[in-house]
Design an enzyme around this catalytic site. Sequence first.
Site, PDB file in Angstrom:
ATOM      1  N   LYS A  80      16.785  16.888  -9.288  1.00  9.33           N
ATOM      2  CA  LYS A  80      17.382  15.563  -9.056  1.00  9.33           C
ATOM      3  C   LYS A  80      18.374  15.241 -10.172  1.00  9.33           C
ATOM      4  CE  LYS A  80      15.900  10.784  -8.038  1.00  9.33           C
ATOM      5  NZ  LYS A  80      14.741   9.856  -8.002  1.00  9.33           N
ATOM      6  N   SER A 155      14.576   6.936  -3.823  1.00  9.01           N
ATOM      7  CA  SER A 155      15.900   7.324  -4.234  1.00  9.01           C
ATOM      8  C   SER A 155      16.145   8.835  -4.211  1.00  9.01           C
ATOM      9  CB  SER A 155      16.149   6.834  -5.670  1.00  9.01           C
ATOM     10  OG  SER A 155      15.253   7.464  -6.583  1.00  9.01           O
ATOM     11  N   SER A 179       9.929   6.941  -5.155  1.00  9.80           N
ATOM     12  CA  SER A 179      11.095   7.782  -4.844  1.00  9.80           C
ATOM     13  C   SER A 179      10.823   9.265  -4.657  1.00  9.80           C
ATOM     14  CB  SER A 179      12.155   7.623  -5.928  1.00  9.80           C
ATOM     15  OG  SER A 179      12.761   6.370  -5.791  1.00  9.80           O
TER      16      SER A 179
HETATM   17  N1  GLN Z   1      12.781   2.274  -3.855  1.00  9.65           N
HETATM   18  C1  GLN Z   1      12.287   1.827  -5.111  1.00  9.65           C
HETATM   19  C2  GLN Z   1      13.345   1.072  -5.853  1.00  9.65           C
HETATM   20  O1  GLN Z   1      14.377   0.901  -5.304  1.00  9.65           O
HETATM   21  C3  GLN Z   1      11.771   2.984  -5.896  1.00  9.65           C
HETATM   22  C4  GLN Z   1      12.771   3.663  -6.722  1.00  9.65           C
HETATM   23  C5  GLN Z   1      12.224   4.844  -7.456  1.00  9.65           C
HETATM   24  O2  GLN Z   1      11.060   5.218  -7.327  1.00  9.65           O
HETATM   25  N2  GLN Z   1      13.067   5.391  -8.286  1.00  9.65           N
HETATM   26  O3  GLN Z   1      13.172   0.651  -6.949  1.00  9.65           O
END
Ligand code: GLN
Length: 498
Positions: A80, A155, A179
């Site tokens: 990532k 994400s 994410s």
């Molecule tokens: N979707 C969540 C957010 O927008 C989680 C993001 C993540 O785990 N990096 O914060």
Amino acid sequence: MSELILKTAAQLADALAAGETTSVELTQAHLDRIAAVDGDVHAFLHIDAEGALSQAAASDARRANGDALHALDGVPIAVKDVLTTTGLPTTCGSKILEGWVPPYDATVVKKIKNAGLPILGKTNMDEFAMGSSTEHSAYGPTKNPWKLDRIPGGSGGGSAAAVAAFEAPLALGTDTGGSIRQPGAVTGTVGVKPTYGSVSRYGLVALANSLDQVGPVTRTVLDSALLHELIGGHDPLDSTSTTTPVTGLVDAARAGGTGDLKGVKVGVIKELAGEGWAPDVMAKFNESVDILTKLGADVVEVSTPSFQHAMAAYYLILPAECSSNLAKFDAMRYGLRVTPDGDPSAEDVMKASRDAGFGDEVKRRIILGTYALSSGYYDAYYGQAQKIRTLIIEDFKKAFEQVDVLVSPTSPSTAFPLGAKLDDPLAMYMQDLATIPANLAGTPGISVPAGVSDVDGLPVGVQLLAPVLEDARLYRVGAALEGAIGPVLSIDKLEVAR
Ligand code: GLN
């Protein structure tokens, strides 16, 4: 297409050990797959064909001398783009870091390099890991390989889509609120958020330090265990790194593979069901719970009343931490610099650069966080959110006095169409209802494919949660469930061509 890309990482490791293939051959097979489908999927932001092949050649030379560094030596991986990589760009999906090449490796990257895994490239993500669909990437969205008009989750949609599309056997993701797990659920892959502090965060560009965790993204539970054991362990460079090692993950996954869960107590989380949960997701989830019972587990219902406030607390704590973390992108040290006309002051340059470099969701959270931390409101918002966090930790403690693992659906719906929630931040935030509590409490979690929806044929994930440092339980129960459910993801079910 080479059949090699269909193999799991464990199978590839065996094939390498037996001399049936070479790292160059299988790295090339994955690079060919990327070349064939990534124009449609857009899982990668940077592809490092040359670097991967030279690492593969070095791996083959080691194997030829009987000097393999690790079982996974020579098995390629995708990373990532929020993890720093020497010599490879790291953008965090943001314009503000376009072209930045870090001078150092994240500890997890160093570990995979030291074990000989060739790095195929860096995967797409929501900007600074804020989002649930990868649509907040400044470089365009990733598509779900099952159906290209659907989101791959976020994400870390890039890592999940790369693994689901057979572009990589393994990937690294990061999970701050879901994410790794939510993209896993909507792409039919396995994703693990390890116990907070058990995998180093050094070189992970921080979203929210008290919530962030690096973890594996794979197609099987065993592959996640293999990668998790490789990246875990104490790191003096991370001040929150635990000194107690998390061990026995691969053994647990193998034990779970036998399908016997006698003596295991499983708690179904009462609060993570009902309104807001798609019926097709609940149907698959309930089937998984029935399977756990059939495998011998003792399944009971458990109540965690504070979980209903988890989202509210998370969306104060996360913006508070990220507003402070993102202050370092000031156009002075690295990254984008925009110089307005005239005789601009340093502050004018910072303003113009941050305005041009950050996307809407990032700006929204910086404003929210700055507000929540301002002196007059600190107690009313941030202070209250921290109290909720304690209540959630207490709920977990009480629940784990009754059961060994908790279970819930991973995500409230299957992959939704691209664009469907882009103008509705709250609807986007709701995707993480089930995943956020584990980040607030530091507990480990896994998402395992539960099958496909009867409505749209898209994958559904089931989430397992365990107490802090008891990650092995996730692998035992996850592998048992996976074995009983059977393969959910196969290349022929994908919209991207074979
Ligand atoms: N979707 C969540 C957010 O927008 C989680 C993001 C993540 O785990 N990096 O914060």
